[in-house]
Design an enzyme around this catalytic site. Structure first.
Site, PDB file in Angstrom:
ATOM      1  N   ASP A 124     -21.364  -0.957   0.105  1.00  0.00           N
ATOM      2  CA  ASP A 124     -20.001  -1.076  -0.443  1.00  0.00           C
ATOM      3  C   ASP A 124     -19.709   0.127  -1.446  1.00  0.00           C
ATOM      4  O   ASP A 124     -20.652   0.706  -1.881  1.00  0.00           O
ATOM      5  CB  ASP A 124     -19.830  -2.459  -1.238  1.00  0.00           C
ATOM      6  CG  ASP A 124     -19.540  -3.397  -0.369  1.00  0.00           C
ATOM      7  OD1 ASP A 124     -19.217  -3.215   0.819  1.00  0.00           O
ATOM      8  OD2 ASP A 124     -19.701  -4.654  -0.731  1.00  0.00           O
ATOM      9  N   TYR A 141     -33.873  -3.496  -1.708  1.00  0.00           N
ATOM     10  CA  TYR A 141     -32.851  -2.809  -2.483  1.00  0.00           C
ATOM     11  C   TYR A 141     -33.374  -3.063  -4.016  1.00  0.00           C
ATOM     12  O   TYR A 141     -34.182  -3.856  -4.250  1.00  0.00           O
ATOM     13  CB  TYR A 141     -31.526  -4.213  -2.319  1.00  0.00           C
ATOM     14  CG  TYR A 141     -30.727  -3.932  -1.227  1.00  0.00           C
ATOM     15  CD1 TYR A 141     -29.723  -2.856  -1.356  1.00  0.00           C
ATOM     16  CD2 TYR A 141     -30.857  -4.551  -0.043  1.00  0.00           C
ATOM     17  CE1 TYR A 141     -28.785  -2.996  -0.186  1.00  0.00           C
ATOM     18  CE2 TYR A 141     -30.314  -4.528   1.183  1.00  0.00           C
ATOM     19  CZ  TYR A 141     -29.050  -3.527   0.995  1.00  0.00           C
ATOM     20  OH  TYR A 141     -28.304  -3.285   1.990  1.00  0.00           O
TER      21      TYR A 141
END
Lengths: 271, 271
Positions: B55, B113
């Site tokens: 994003d 992540y």
């Protein structure tokens, strides 16, 4: 009108500012802080005084400013108000109420700058705004010799942007040093002195990196101090590696840990 | 036309991009790389395929892409060309020529992540784009328990942005952990799994910080996995703390060092 003088220590990420000093059409650190103060006073224009300018893209970890505020506001409230009325790019770290004698610019006894050089082979997107990238071999011995030559009281004409109008180019550099940050692949340069000419640290770095590369002899600093000619020094290194780390108002603090410190230093007062 | 498939590992600072995936009017990582390729091929449009989207504001330390190039260019030249035709915000770290069977998205066996939380009291101008600031007390014991509850194979509906259209919300999280970086005053969260739903890590963080604050019980993760309701989980944490660290194409690599690793894992192949 009775006012209260505030001394404030601020940090800022210089990336998105056209430097510290107010400009008619560009965004500056001073401009943002004065706008915040105008909101706080419901329209009164307050001029702030910094210890000195920083250029576009240059950062600060400990810039000092002062201003006179129309009422005496508790320091915690002043800190909170300024932090909430400026963006996260500026952080007010410390607020102090000082006497009317204090002056952020005229009373400095010295400043400390640092310059970060990223020596990793590849560029790092997360360091592009905060270091200068320089992937060439570094001769540490030559670098250390050149740094030693900078220390002391010299005429630094060769290391002053030629469009600067200042007359007296003599300054005392208390400390000129470098450490290797192996974990991050960086060289961290530190310069402490009683004052710095326009672009002085950035021209030091541009020249020092040429010495470190072997593109200039290790003793070239001595020659450059002699010739007093900006054109013979190296290029002005990029602004984004430069940090104004600390501003001193006490000579003992400014010289501590250097060859220029003596127990009598403090008594010498402001120079 | 005969083409050569390239697998490329890239880093990027997501600050100034509207995410990874190409958008008609906004600047994206994919858009910038495809523009560079079009210059290199003198006008041929090459579509790149990423391992997945990130994003707006989310960073990558090891995003993987692939594309088919009309000629076979040496990998060093490919790296140099792409780095010189993109800004310093994107860094091509590694280039490999792979077989036509390789696919950056379909063949992933997992991703890693990280999420950086700055727990210092004051905000830091230099971390504003790279961490989430969270100056509240942290109950490490509650945090560790909640992270343990995330690990394993679960239906993660409660941790998926409700506008996501995906059907199957079952994923396996191999690792959910946190370390304290005392020197920097940060919490570094790590999540490794076979796949992640839209906003999954950011909703984990929004929920975990409420547990760490005592605003939710330490065992609330278990309940949230049961109820399968996005509205009962915490907020979606800010994008700027999130980093796509690594993409795996081998199950052994993806699970190494976790309870999900067995010597037989590798033989299981792609899942």
């Amino acid at each position: 009108m009775e006012t209260t003088r505030y001394k404030i220590i601020i940090q800022y990420d210089g990336t998105n500012f056209s430097g510290f000093q107010i400009q008619p059409h560009d965004r500056t650190v001073q401009g943002d802080i004065e706008k915040a103060l105008k909101i706080m006073t419901k329209g009164i224009e307050i001029k702030i005084q910094g210890s000195g300018r920083t250029d576009s893209g240059v950062h600060a970890l400990g810039q000092v400013i002062h201003f006179d505020y129309p009422i005496q506001m508790p320091i915690a409230n002043m800190k909170r108000a300024l932090n909430s009325l400026t963006t996260d790019e500026i952080e007010v770290c410390d607020v102090e109420i000082v006497s009317e004698d204090f002056h952020a610019r005229y009373l400095t006894t010295g400043k400390k700058y640092q310059y970060r050089v990223d020596t990793n082979k590849d560029t790092n997107p997360f360091k592009r705004l905060y270091t200068k990238h320089h992937q060439y071999p570094i001769n540490m011995e030559a670098l250390q010799q050149a740094l030693k030559d900078i220390e002391g009281t010299h005429d630094f004409t060769s290391f002053c942007a030629s469009n600067s109008g200042r007359e007296n180019k003599v300054r005392t550099v208390y400390e000129a040093s470098v450490v290797q940050d192996a974990a991050n692949g960086e060289l961290i340069f530190t310069f402490r002195g009683n004052g710095f000419l326009y672009n002085m640290v950035r021209i030091f770095i541009g020249t020092l990196l040429q010495i470190a590369n072997g593109r200039r002899p290790a003793d070239d600093m001595k020659r450059l101090l002699e010739v007093k000619d900006r054109n013979q020094a190296g290029p002005t290194a990029a602004p984004q590696g430069l940090y104004l780390v600390e501003v001193y108002y006490d000579l003992e603090e400014a010289t501590k840990g250097t060859a220029f410190y003596t127990p009598e230093t403090k008594k010498m007062g402001v120079n």
